[in-house]
Structures are given as structure tokens and as C-alpha cells.
Design a protein around this motif. Structure first.
Motif, PDB file in Angstrom:
ATOM      1  N   TYR C  12       0.812  -1.217   0.000  1.00 35.73           N
ATOM      2  CA  TYR C  12       0.000   0.000   0.000  1.00 35.73           C
ATOM      3  C   TYR C  12       0.845   1.268   0.000  1.00 35.73           C
ATOM      4  O   TYR C  12       0.517   2.225  -0.688  1.00 35.73           O
ATOM      5  N   ARG C  19       0.969   6.935  -6.637  1.00 34.80           N
ATOM      6  CA  ARG C  19      -0.213   7.774  -6.845  1.00 34.80           C
ATOM      7  C   ARG C  19       0.121   9.240  -6.630  1.00 34.80           C
ATOM      8  O   ARG C  19      -0.251  10.115  -7.426  1.00 34.80           O
ATOM      9  N   LEU C  22       2.475  10.910  -9.265  1.00 36.69           N
ATOM     10  CA  LEU C  22       1.878  11.227 -10.572  1.00 36.69           C
ATOM     11  C   LEU C  22       1.483  12.695 -10.649  1.00 36.69           C
ATOM     12  O   LEU C  22       1.377  13.261 -11.730  1.00 36.69           O
ATOM     13  N   ASN C  23       1.259  13.325  -9.505  1.00 40.22           N
ATOM     14  CA  ASN C  23       0.916  14.741  -9.498  1.00 40.22           C
ATOM     15  C   ASN C  23       2.034  15.609  -8.959  1.00 40.22           C
ATOM     16  O   ASN C  23       1.809  16.759  -8.595  1.00 40.22           O
ATOM     17  N   ARG C  47      -4.288  -1.270  -9.479  1.00 38.52           N
ATOM     18  CA  ARG C  47      -5.117  -1.134 -10.680  1.00 38.52           C
ATOM     19  C   ARG C  47      -5.617   0.281 -10.930  1.00 38.52           C
ATOM     20  O   ARG C  47      -5.957   0.641 -12.062  1.00 38.52           O
ATOM     21  N   HIS C  48      -5.656   1.090  -9.879  1.00 34.44           N
ATOM     22  CA  HIS C  48      -6.086   2.479 -10.060  1.00 34.44           C
ATOM     23  C   HIS C  48      -5.048   3.284 -10.828  1.00 34.44           C
ATOM     24  O   HIS C  48      -5.333   4.399 -11.249  1.00 34.44           O
ATOM     25  N   LEU C  49      -3.843   2.742 -11.004  1.00 30.75           N
ATOM     26  CA  LEU C  49      -2.796   3.492 -11.724  1.00 30.75           C
ATOM     27  C   LEU C  49      -2.800   3.188 -13.222  1.00 30.75           C
ATOM     28  O   LEU C  49      -2.002   3.760 -13.971  1.00 30.75           O
ATOM     29  N   LYS C  50      -3.696   2.327 -13.657  1.00 27.79           N
ATOM     30  CA  LYS C  50      -3.796   2.005 -15.086  1.00 27.79           C
ATOM     31  C   LYS C  50      -4.005   3.276 -15.906  1.00 27.79           C
ATOM     32  O   LYS C  50      -4.861   4.104 -15.574  1.00 27.79           O
ATOM     33  N   GLY C  51      -3.230   3.428 -16.944  1.00 27.87           N
ATOM     34  CA  GLY C  51      -3.334   4.616 -17.785  1.00 27.87           C
ATOM     35  C   GLY C  51      -2.317   5.684 -17.418  1.00 27.87           C
ATOM     36  O   GLY C  51      -2.080   6.614 -18.188  1.00 27.87           O
ATOM     37  N   PHE C  52      -1.717   5.545 -16.265  1.00 25.49           N
ATOM     38  CA  PHE C  52      -0.738   6.538 -15.816  1.00 25.49           C
ATOM     39  C   PHE C  52       0.696   6.038 -15.930  1.00 25.49           C
ATOM     40  O   PHE C  52       1.614   6.806 -16.135  1.00 25.49           O
ATOM     41  N   GLY C 280      -7.084  10.720   1.872  1.00 26.07           N
ATOM     42  CA  GLY C 280      -6.340  10.907   0.632  1.00 26.07           C
ATOM     43  C   GLY C 280      -5.411  12.105   0.646  1.00 26.07           C
ATOM     44  O   GLY C 280      -4.703  12.343  -0.328  1.00 26.07           O
ATOM     45  N   LEU C 306      -2.024   6.323   5.173  1.00 22.60           N
ATOM     46  CA  LEU C 306      -1.171   6.060   4.012  1.00 22.60           C
ATOM     47  C   LEU C 306      -0.520   7.335   3.473  1.00 22.60           C
ATOM     48  O   LEU C 306       0.425   7.256   2.704  1.00 22.60           O
ATOM     49  N   ASN C 332      -3.307  18.881  -1.924  1.00 25.22           N
ATOM     50  CA  ASN C 332      -4.646  18.467  -2.348  1.00 25.22           C
ATOM     51  C   ASN C 332      -5.573  18.371  -1.159  1.00 25.22           C
ATOM     52  O   ASN C 332      -5.163  17.955  -0.085  1.00 25.22           O
TER      53      ASN C 332
END
Lengths: 337, 337, 337, 337
Positions: C12, C19, C22-23, C47-52, C280, C306, C332
Motif C-alpha cells: 500500500y 499515486r 503522478l501529481n 489497478r487504479h494506476l492504469k493509464g498513468f 487521501g 497512508l 490536495n
């Protein structure tokens, strides 16, 4: 008193059988088996039973079961029951199999499970509301959790020959997948999520088909997609039914009330069911609405997957097999909210 | 049979009294009152009771209650019971008040609730395990939910005169705040959250203090901070106890087992309690650990706030007041998982 | 641009580092290692990072890491980092260790973890708000999740020398226990539950003690009891503080606002914190109330375990180590509700 | 920089617009309106925004909005937007309406909402992936949450003319019902439950029908049943599609990959979507399986109802209307787990 043995008692359905038996006035639990946990106290695994049961898990052979028990409940994995059942039957012992092994006719079994049945024997399918003949049996195949909620949701329309096609979209609590932790049951994956799986291939569809075909053998267009939702217990099934003719909600109500009039565990609601209203109980609650514009009815059923979907229904079967009131030991309201 | 009336039956504790009475062999529910819902079916509000109860809510006067009931349960808001109780008592009717009105001595009541009691009368505090004199009473003040779990968690140490100071950090399910939707109970606010509130000012601390002082009147250092957690039912209380002398976990166990030996609804565990193992049941499960390095013991108790923390305990009181086994109608295991 | 490598990226905290990166406008992820998953795509696990991310897990040696990376994050189990760190340090590579290995002085480490440290080297404890010297370091021990929320909750009172004793009662989301399914993380066990564990023996207490002693070396009476709650992310810590003198809530407010005035990630609230408001995000929200009757203050802090409790704080450290604004890539708001 | 005003900013979609704008490099929030909360700080209602925004709610007239803003977002109840929009349009101000008022053609509107539209004007339906003409507009009707997930799930099959009939069975998080507490959103009712509602009559079906008919005007057999599930955010839509011809999963994949190749916010998965993988992000994840035995395909889509289902999609529209990259300010991964 009925002496009951539970073969494979370390999982959720085993624990639930024992929880329910504690309030059954006619049942003694005489054995709870588990090869892996033999010698360990049952209340070490099923901790909510502490103070009620001094029992230890045993590794009981079929012969011993036949000697000490009046009824045996098989709560073993699919594929295991067919090796045990032949050794239990034939004498006085009544047997209720909670596995999938004897629910389907041999051909349907082979197609759904991918191998030849090793004990192709007939069993009555113990969905009590649709099978009054349960009362005379010594061997019952207890229905699957999804098939219970789905079959009860569609049966009155099927019996009336009104179904042109039906899609069951089911939402199951996590206990449906068993007591062993998995990636799907991991709280961070399951909370705040809804997980569809086996979109077109879940084996339980064979059970609905068999049941609904008994009521209408022309009905073939039956589909099923299961989902896991963030709930410990419960299955909500949404049956999307296309009907042969246009029906009103009142037309539908008449069919459901007629069919379930003397079925104490099916409640036909004015509104819509909730998992909370059946939690911990043996009820199947049903609500519905007819589409005013199309030949379509949506029916929603709610059950507790561990009670009406497994252990409670097994006891309901047992009650009838022993000539008792089917409500005995099961006539409790849900612990709602 | 005992004829029972529930005054204020539209909330969670009223619903829970009825759910539990349905399995009580000696009780008839003869009246469920609600001014607002008078004339409406009880199962419209408490939908899980559909099929069990044909009762409608009534608006019952005290005179009628005295005539038709053997026992009245008051499940009304704090401050309302003190206007009803005087009209109920004096005859044969036994009364169990689930509100906070009669739990505290008048002075303590005034300090905690900020106004003078309008009916300063003595009542036995119905925490059965600590008040055997319940059996002879006709009027009982049923304990608060937090005080039940907290008092049972600390009583053996208090009775032994071992507590130097104690902090109760409690985690309550959302039903503790009642049946009416609020900002706190709104799912998007409560799910995935823990909400502390009234960090130093929750009124329930007066109940613990009164109870623990009965066991050790030198004990004054008692603190309490409540939290709401994402659970429907249950209170887990962590009692952080500083002891006068260093104790081992075995020393602690001896005290707890001695005090709760014949108390069927208190289970002293080898491990630690979970809300699941008491859900829907009248148990208080207790676990603990002594700090090896400091004069400190941590005790954890778990109850279902609606059962042992309210309606179940009220029935336990009723059983004793009527000379029945305290377990009658309550001897059920939790619906776990 | 900073080239970042993540050693142990399958869990995690590894996923969360990616995650957040990426920003981050100044970071390239150049390596994500996992022996077990080497060769598999990172977005297969996260899987939430798919596309990045097109990255695959690698099995990267220390030499390669020193060559390809400007900074390495160690997200490996406790006990593993001490074998890797010595091979990474010494050159230009900056290292941030998210494991527990370098957080404690060697003696405290031995006492908490039960074995001799194999690389007894000094590291700055990267709790940024209390350690401005982070900015000049090339090696940082990133704080534990519980110690972050607990230390920030108590630091202003400790620095003011006001604490007589303090008990931290923490409620953690389930991700705190990692990505591997366990009996505790099994949804049917964790939902609708609160689980206390290690009542008096959790190792993290050594971290708080070390930190709070830096602010007040006379403070020894520090206790800690952790709980797991049904939340994916977040830790709410309730600090029950006994103070040397009586304080008002305003007195407390002054201390907290003074200490955290220029700390962008600590928000001193008028009300009480919620897990949702930090979910988050890298914030630590703090609220409090002084007891009017006793020398006692209750402080509540909320973090995302996290983010501020692990990966976010690690990036906050990295920002300062590289002379960047500490908010870069982290500024954020929580995804609330 | 774009000056943005949010008309009706006190609810969830208003809060979410602001949260997302905080990371948008080209947007200033210049006004957040609420009649009821005028004068109160925005971060008092949207507490997660504390530290980011000093804004107070205003009661802003249309004239002022036209003067101070470059773009206005209407997050007002259905029926209210049609009285505001005419006063905003006509000048330079671009308007994005998140209400349902302008999504349907006037006749369809009247049928779905039961009254005559007071401002029957054309608006482009801002489902970006299906409406490239968004880029040239100054007025956009932002799609509903259910229609977004449903239309994207079925569009490729509709465009290919393959759909014979389709049933959308949707499972929505609780924020879909808004920020005001209700009986349904009350935690004890919603946790551990799944609640079906408006089985055949939800108005959103008119939006799907309009959209899917644009792609295949012969398609009329479209049904929809929504459910609320215990999740704060997210909609999982299961589209049960009966196809004109038998298709393989690979056939389906080709259609979906072709249609969504250059659509950055639609991810066509190998597996099945989860709410966690889109939580807080603007993605629509899609997975599917063709039934091997029947002319049937099951497609599952997952979105965050507040992002892709509302505020994120509104910003995606804004980006295109202002000639910016559609990903600007939205290119974040979900905060998973």
C-alpha cells in the motif's frame, strides 16, 4: 429429541446451524466435525457460541455418525459430499446436504461442474416453498443461496407461464464466499465497493433453470450475474422479468399472494425489501413493480444467505422431515436495524 | 403470562423490546404507544416485525396502562419519564424506565442534566450484575448504554479497591443516537469515519461515577470520552485503568472471574472482545491485559447497545422482578458473523 | 527532475507513493521494485494506476539504484531495511526509509523489536513539523503511522511542559495492517466491528516516547492502545492528557496555534476532526477540549495513515531534502465525503 | 485564468467542483453561491477545504455573475436551473448546467418530469466521449450520474447496431441522493443493506434512451433499475445486453477499444471494474463478458458519481469549451484503496 451431527462444522454454515440449533427445542447437537480442527473447542472458532456449547470438533467417521445421530448435515465443499453421502444413507439416518452435489440432475451437474457425478442418485431439492414432498424424505439437497432468493422471486410468474425471459442480477454479502480470507474479502478491497464476477458463467444458474423449468418447461431464457456488496450477510436479487403479456402490479400481487399464502417464511411486501429486515432470520421478503409501458415486471427478493440461503432452510427441511412444524426454532425476527 | 406495555415504542429500544419479547415464553405485548403514530401498524415502522405482530401504535393513558399491563417499559426521551412514572406507580404495575430520569440521585441528576428533578424518588439502578436487589423491586431505572459497558469493565477492579484513576474511551455504533436521521448519522459522513464528541462533558459519566463509587467510594478520578464508529450496533469500551499496585494479567483475571462467576451474561474471555460476538445478544464480553512495566491495566468490554445496553437488560430486569430465570427469552447467541 | 526509485513497491505505501508522484511536477518514477512480482506490470497490482504508468516491477540491486535514482524510498518490512540502507548510502543517493528500522535509537530499537540492530546509524526522524533539520539530510527515517498522529496531537502540550501523563487511544483503518488478507481484515470480521489489539505492548509507543521526550525529557508516563476500525484509511487518535495545571480550552488553543502556525499540513480546528476531511490528503487535523473540572485535556488528531502517516510524509521529507516547497505535489484537499 | 462561479455551492457537487478546481492550473473560484448560507465560510460546510479557500457563500444575482465570471456552473435542484439559465446566457459567460433541466428535448422532458419546460432551448449534452461538439459550445447540459455510466457502458454496442434490448441494473453510492440526511441515508438503514428503488420509473432512463437512440434510432427496448449500496461514492452499472447476433468477448473488446481509443477518461479493462479504482477520479472503467451460449453480453462500468458522474465531467466540458486539454486539473488516479 433429535440428535444432530454437523459434518464440516468449521465454516459459516456450520456455525450458523449451531447458532440456530441452540434455540431449537427438539435438537441436541451431538457432533461437529472438522478434520483440521479436531480436538479444538468449537467456541474457539465460532466465538459467539462461547457459553452455549462445550463441544469440541471431532473427526467422525460415517459409521459413528450413523450410530450417534438421527440427522446429519453436510456442510462440506462441493465435490466432497458425493463421497460421504453414500456411506451415510441406507439406514435410519436422515441426511441434509448443504453442498451443491445433489442439487442438479446428473447431466446438468456434469455441465455445470465439469466432471461426472460419482454418486448419481436422486434427491429432493429442499426449497421448501416449492417442494412440499420434502416432508417424506430422508435425503435432501439443500438449495444454493443465490438459487433460493432467485427461484422464490420468479416462481409465481413462472408457474403462471408469464415469463418470456428473466435476468437475475444478485447482490450478495461477503459471507457468501466463505470464512477464509481472500483478496476479494479483504476489507480495503470490499468496503465502499461493489464487485461483479462470473458475469455469464456462475454455476448457480443451472439450479434456477431446473427449478423454474419444473414450473414452466418452456422457459429457457434465464440469465444470471452475481455481485458482492459490502454487507456481511444477505442477498438482494433483482429479477428483471419480461412477461408474455402486459401485467399490472396488482396482477403480479395476486400471483405472489396466492402462491405464498401459507408459506410462513415468504413475506410478500407492499414496499420493497431490505437486507436489514431479514438479517439473521429465515425470511425471504419479496416486493415488485410492473412497468406501465412495457411487458416487464421487476421483482426484488431479500434473504439472509446464511439462514434462508443455507442453514435456516436446512433446519426448515429437517423440521418437515421429522414431522415438526417448519417454523420450530426458526421463528425469529431479524435483528434490525 | 405477563402483559407488557411499551410506552414510546416507535424508536430503536421500543422495536428491540418487541423483537426480544417475540421469543419470550412468558410475555404478551398488549400495548405499544406512540402519540405521533397512533393508529398505524407497528410493523410499518419496525418492518422486520412484519408477520409477527398485528399491533397498532396507540396513544395510551396511564390509567389504561395500569389496567391492561403487568409491566410497563418506558422508552421515552430523557425528561419525559419523570412526568409519566408517578402516574404509573402505586398499584400493581411494575415499571422499568429506560430513560435517564431515575438513574441518578437528585443532586447528581441536577448537575448532569441542568434542571431540578420533578419527581425525586428512589429507584434501583438495574445493572443486574451489580444489583441483586433488582429482584424485589417494582420500579427500576434501566442503565444507560455507555454506563453498562463501562461499569462492567471496571467493577471488579473498583470493588478490589485497586483503581487509582480510569479513563473510559468508548466506541459506539450509530443506533446509539436514535432512529431519527441527523448529519452525524448520514451515511456519507459516518461511513469510513470515527467521530469523537463531547470529549469531556458526556452526561453518562455521572452514572459510572455513581456505580463505581458504590464499590469504592474513594474513587473520584473517572473520565469518559465517547466516539461514534461505523457500526449499526455495539459499544466497545476501552477502560484505561491506573492501578494502585502493579498487577499481572492473572491477578486481573482472578478478580473478573470471581465477580462474574454466576453472571450468565458476562463472559470473561481469554482473548479480546469483538462487537460481532455480541451483536443482537445480551452479552457483555470482557478481555484485558496488564501492563508489565507500569501500574496499569487495560480492560475492553463489548456489548450490543440496544440489547445489554438497553432493551435486553430491561427484560433481564423484568425477569428477575417477576421471579423468572434472568435468561428467559434472552438466551440467544449473537448472529455472528 | 528528480528520479525516484521505490524499493518494495507492491504494497500500500508503495502504491501510494506512486499515486502521489503522478501529481508531483518534479518527480519521475524510474523504478518500482518487487522480487516476487518482477516483470509484471505495476498497474496489475495497483489497478487504479492504469493509464498513468507503463512501469513493470523490477528486481533492482543497490548498485543499480544508486546509478539510476536521485532518491530511493524503502517500503520494505521492518528488519529488511537495515540490510539495504548501508548499500544505498554513501554516494549522492538520498534515502527515505518508511520501515521502522531507523526510527529509534539502537537501545530503544532493541527493546522494542527484540534484536540487536545490524546497522546502528543515526537518522533524522522525519516528522517534519517537529524536525526542521530534515532539510539538510540525505537519509531520513520516516515516522510510523500511529506515532505521526499521536506525536502531533501531544507535542504542543509536551513542549509547554504541561503533560503529567498521557494515554493515546488510537483507531486505525484497515490498510494499516497491509495489503495481505488476514483473519482481521476479512470483511465479515471487520465490518461493524472495532478490534482492540496489543493493549499495552504495541511497539510504536517507543517512537512517541522518544519524540515527546525530545520536547520534555521528564515525561515518562505515556501509554498507547491501538484499535482497528471499519475504515479503509485513516487514524483517529484520542490523546487523554492529564496536565500539571488546570487549563482552559483557549489556553490549549494558544499552544497549538503557536506551534503549528507555519506548518501547512497541520490544521488546528475549531471543532473536532473527522477521517473524511483528511482522506487521501497529507493533513493532520487537530481538535481538543479542556475538562472544566479536572487537570485534563482531550486532544483528537486525524490523519490518513497512508499519506501523512506514510507516503505523503515521505514526499514531504523528500521535498525539503531537495530544497523544494514542502507542499509540492501534496497540496490536495481530501476527497470528502 | 478562468474565473469560475458556482451557483448552488452548498451541496456535494458544488463541494466537488471546488475540490477539483483547487488543482486546476487555469481556474480561479470567484464565487460560490448559497442563499441559505450566504455570509458563512465555504469551509464551514465543506470542511475538507479548510486551508485552501477563504471564500464565503454569497447570494449572487445573474447580472453579477455575468460580470465577474467567465464560466458559471449550476449545481441547483432540477426545475430551478430553467429560471436562471436564460438570465445568464447571451453574453460572454459560458454556462454548464449540472441539473437535469436541459438534458432532454422538451417533449421528453415533459414526459419524464411531468411539467412543461419554461425555457425550451437546445443544449449540447455534455457526455464528452460521445459529443465532440462540446468544444464549440457556450452552454452545456451536464449529464446525470446514472446516464453517464450507463451510456458509456452501452454506446459501442449501440453504435454497432448490435443491441436488441438492454437492462441497466445500477448500484449507486449514497452521495447520489445528496447532502441532506434522509431515512435512506441514515447509517443504520443503509449500512449492510442494498436498497432498490423506483424499479421501473426512474427519470434517468429518458437520458439513456435519448443518447443511445442517437447512436441507433431503432433501439427502444431500454430498461433501468437503480439501487443504493453502502458506499459513499461510486456507481457500478451492470448492463445486461441482448444482442442481435452472437458475439465473442473479443468481438466486444474490438468495439470498445475502437470507440474509446482516444478517450483518456474511459479505460477498457481486461478484468472487471471496481469502485475503488475510480474513487475520487474522473475515470469510467469498463469490463465485459460475452455469454458463450446466448446472444448476450454483460458490460460493467464504474464511475465516481461525484466526479465523472457530475463535477469532474463538468470540468472536462469546461476544459474543452475553453480550448484546453480535457485532462487539465482532472488527471489524477483514484485514492485507492
Amino acid at each position: 429429541m433429535i440428535n444432530a451431527g454437523i459434518i464440516g462444522a468449521s465454516g459459516y454454515t456450520g456455525g450458523e446451524l449451531m447458532r440456530l440449533f441452540l434455540n431449537h427445542p427438539e435438537v441436541n447437537i451431538v457432533a461437529a466435525t472438522s478434520r483440521k480442527l479436531a480436538g479444538k473447542p468449537v467456541s474457539g472458532t465460532h466465538r459467539h457460541l462461547k457459553g452455549f456449547l462445550d463441544l469440541k470438533f471431532q473427526d467422525l467417521g460415517p459409521g459413528e455418525a450413523r450410530e450417534s445421530c438421527d440427522v446429519a448435515f453436510l456442510a462440506v465443499p462441493h465435490g466432497a459430499a458425493m463421497d460421504i453421502v453414500p456411506e451415510l444413507l441406507g439406514g435410519d439416518l436422515k441426511v441434509i446436504d448443504l453442498s451443491a452435489d445433489y442439487r442438479l440432475k446428473p447431466d446438468a451437474f456434469k455441465e455445470a461442474y465439469g466432471f461426472e457425478h460419482r454418486d448419481p442418485r436422486d434427491a429432493v431439492y429442499g426449497l421448501v416453498e416449492l417442494h412440499p414432498e420434502v416432508a417424506e424424505q430422508s435425503f435432501i439437497a439443500n438449495p444454493g443461496c443465490y438459487p433460493t432468493g432467485a427461484s422464490l422471486a420468479a416462481a409465481p410468474l413462472a408457474k403462471a407461464g408469464m415469463i418470456s425471459s428473466v435476468i437475475f442480477d444478485s447482490k450478495s454479502g461477503v459471507t457468501g464466499a466463505g470464512i477464509a480470507p481472500t483478496e476479494t474479502s479483504h476489507y480495503p478491497n470490499m468496503a465502499e465497493n461493489v464487485q461483479a464476477y462470473k458475469l455469464t458463467t456462475h454455476r448457480h444458474v443451472a439450479e434456477f433453470t431446473q427449478e423454474l423449468n419444473r414450473l414452466d418447461n418452456s422457459l429457457t431464457n434465464i440469465s444470471f450475474t452475481p455481485h458482492v456488496v459490502p454487507a456481511i450477510r444477505g442477498i438482494l436479487t433483482t429479477a428483471h422479468v419480461f412477461t408474455k403479456d402486459k401485467m399490472s402490479t396488482d396482477d403480479v400481487r395476486t400471483l405472489y399472494e396466492d402462491m405464498y399464502r401459507n408459506k410462513p417464511f415468504v413475506r410478500v411486501l407492499d414496499g420493497l425489501p431490505s437486507l436489514g429486515s431479514v438479517r439473521g432470520s429465515n425470511f425471504c421478503d419479496i416486493g415488485f413493480e410492473a412497468d406501465k409501458r412495457n411487458n416487464r415486471v421487476v421483482v426484488v427478493s431479500a434473504i439472509d444467505n446464511l439462514v434462508k440461503g443455507a442453514s435456516g432452510q436446512a433446519i426448515q427441511n429437517m423440521n418437515l422431515m421429522f414431522g415438526l412444524d417448519e417454523k420450530l426454532g426458526l421463528w425469529n425476527a431479524a435483528a434490525a436495524p
